[in-house]
Design an enzyme around this catalytic site. Sequence first.
Site, mmCIF file in Angstrom:
data_model
loop_
_atom_site.group_PDB
_atom_site.id
_atom_site.type_symbol
_atom_site.label_atom_id
_atom_site.label_comp_id
_atom_site.label_asym_id
_atom_site.label_seq_id
_atom_site.Cartn_x
_atom_site.Cartn_y
_atom_site.Cartn_z
ATOM 1 N N GLY A 1 -9.299 4.753 -9.040
ATOM 2 C CA GLY A 1 -9.353 3.605 -8.284
ATOM 3 C C GLY A 1 -9.941 3.835 -6.840
ATOM 4 O O GLY A 1 -10.782 4.853 -6.653
ATOM 5 N N ILE B 1 -8.836 4.785 -4.110
ATOM 6 C CA ILE B 1 -8.435 6.148 -3.327
ATOM 7 C C ILE B 1 -9.066 7.340 -3.932
ATOM 8 O O ILE B 1 -9.602 8.199 -3.265
ATOM 9 C CB ILE B 1 -6.811 6.557 -3.276
ATOM 10 C CG1 ILE B 1 -5.920 5.454 -2.397
ATOM 11 C CG2 ILE B 1 -6.396 7.893 -2.613
ATOM 12 C CD1 ILE B 1 -4.620 5.453 -2.244
ATOM 13 N N ARG C 1 3.030 0.882 3.365
ATOM 14 C CA ARG C 1 3.940 -0.455 3.392
ATOM 15 C C ARG C 1 4.093 -1.092 2.286
ATOM 16 O O ARG C 1 3.157 -1.269 1.594
ATOM 17 C CB ARG C 1 3.408 -1.191 4.931
ATOM 18 C CG ARG C 1 2.047 -1.740 4.292
ATOM 19 C CD ARG C 1 1.476 -2.237 6.018
ATOM 20 N NE ARG C 1 1.024 -1.164 6.779
ATOM 21 C CZ ARG C 1 1.793 -0.885 7.949
ATOM 22 N NH1 ARG C 1 2.671 -1.499 8.294
ATOM 23 N NH2 ARG C 1 1.184 0.171 8.574
ATOM 24 N N SER D 1 -1.381 1.998 10.942
ATOM 25 C CA SER D 1 -1.710 3.010 9.921
ATOM 26 C C SER D 1 -1.457 4.316 10.191
ATOM 27 O O SER D 1 -1.451 4.673 11.792
ATOM 28 C CB SER D 1 -3.190 3.036 9.336
ATOM 29 O OG SER D 1 -3.468 1.793 8.970
ATOM 30 N N THR E 1 0.825 -1.268 -0.120
ATOM 31 C CA THR E 1 -0.112 0.187 0.099
ATOM 32 C C THR E 1 1.053 1.262 0.028
ATOM 33 O O THR E 1 2.261 1.112 0.076
ATOM 34 C CB THR E 1 -1.008 0.020 1.072
ATOM 35 O OG1 THR E 1 -0.143 0.262 2.396
ATOM 36 C CG2 THR E 1 -1.818 -1.153 1.645
ATOM 37 N N CYS E 2 0.331 2.386 0.115
ATOM 38 C CA CYS E 2 1.104 3.673 0.226
ATOM 39 C C CYS E 2 1.836 3.921 1.255
ATOM 40 O O CYS E 2 2.876 4.354 1.478
ATOM 41 C CB CYS E 2 0.020 4.773 -0.227
ATOM 42 S SG CYS E 2 -0.941 5.183 1.241
ATOM 43 N N GLY F 1 -7.125 9.586 -11.865
ATOM 44 C CA GLY F 1 -7.220 8.279 -11.424
ATOM 45 C C GLY F 1 -8.810 8.065 -11.070
ATOM 46 O O GLY F 1 -9.517 8.919 -10.717
#
Length: 424
Positions: free
Chosen positions: A202, A204, A64, A120, A61-62, A200
């Site tokens: 997606g 997010i 990890r 997080s 992910t952004c 984008g």
Amino acid sequence: MVSSTTSPTTSEPVFYAVSIAHQKASIAIREKFALQEEEISVFLGAIKDTIGIQEAFVLSTCNRTEVYYVHKSNRNSALLKYLFAFKGIHRPEEYSDYFSLYEKEAAILHLFRVAVGLESQVLGEQQVFGQVKAAYQMAVASDMAGTYLHRLLHTLFYTHKRVMQETTLKKGAASMGYNTVKSISALPWTGSNVKILLIGAGKIATDVCRNLREQGFSSVTICNRSTSKAVALAKESGYGLGSFAEHRSTFAAYDIVISTLSTDSEPYYQSEDFDGSRPRLLIDLSSPRSIAEEAGKSRPLMNVDLIGRRIHRTLAERRAAIPAAEQLLLDAVLDFNNWLETHRISPCVKKFKAVLEELRLQALAPYLKQVDEQHQKVMDEASKKIIQKIVQLPVIQLKNACLRGESDTLSDSLNRLFVMGNNK
């Protein structure tokens, strides 16, 4: 690098985790190890063939990139060596210290903490749980999930549900999209008519788009590589649709450009793409970053790290729920370990039942020849019930021994008893 005691090879599988995350590595470091969906599929197949890991999944992910795997011995060194080679890292010694290693209960607890949002940047964030589920589903599709991972992940899913229902850890809106829009709203020059380009379509971008709509922003244009996804998101939100092929030439028409574009190792947008007085603000929610850092020298540039730091100011109620959530996770880890112990004795129980069944049939055989079919059925059923009664107590004792960590001793005793019985 956080050292992990090298485990000797055992007869039982052990759970491991290799992690690079926001707590130790900035986005500039993390993005070097980010894995796109198509890369994960290749990576899983490669570690199966080259390292011999049969059960694993990758969470990228952004915040990890983590590899979780099951093996009878510690394969961290081989796994890291392959990851560095896979991502083209020529000087791995420069990055080793950014990784954390976990094993056994610590690895299980780390996974659970990640999935419920305790690790997080946005405490209790919702999105990471969906990302863990997707990572597991990809492992299943790649034939990299066996009995261990199936049981572990379903234990996690149940525990996540309990955290949702029994604590306030996930109360309120604190997603990346929500706080991105809150950051925009807090600027003195923004209003409902501020012109925004969202790149984008997606997860997010969808989160950002929905929050823009909820906060009353009316002048938003959406563009995406996949036109069909952009059309669907624009239709859902009622916003405009822009051409991805020509969107670079339209930057000056917007006050804010928000990019959620997935990229390879190099940023998709460079500083010169934003020459001029507009846009007034750039927001990069991609990992790896899609907007070059130099673009922030001439105007404000927000990224996921900056948005994440702002989020923590509003999370007092979630912090208060941490102890209760942590206790639920610890209970879940204990329950899973109890299942592991019980699962270990299954072969012993099966052998015990098989030996007794063999003895039952041997003892019954001469008598069945002396009676009719009806009496044969009665004798067969009666003897089966007797065996069930005989099996019941040792199995209960074995399960209790598992909870005390003494199952090996009792299992050995039963196995020796079988040998003695077979030699008579």
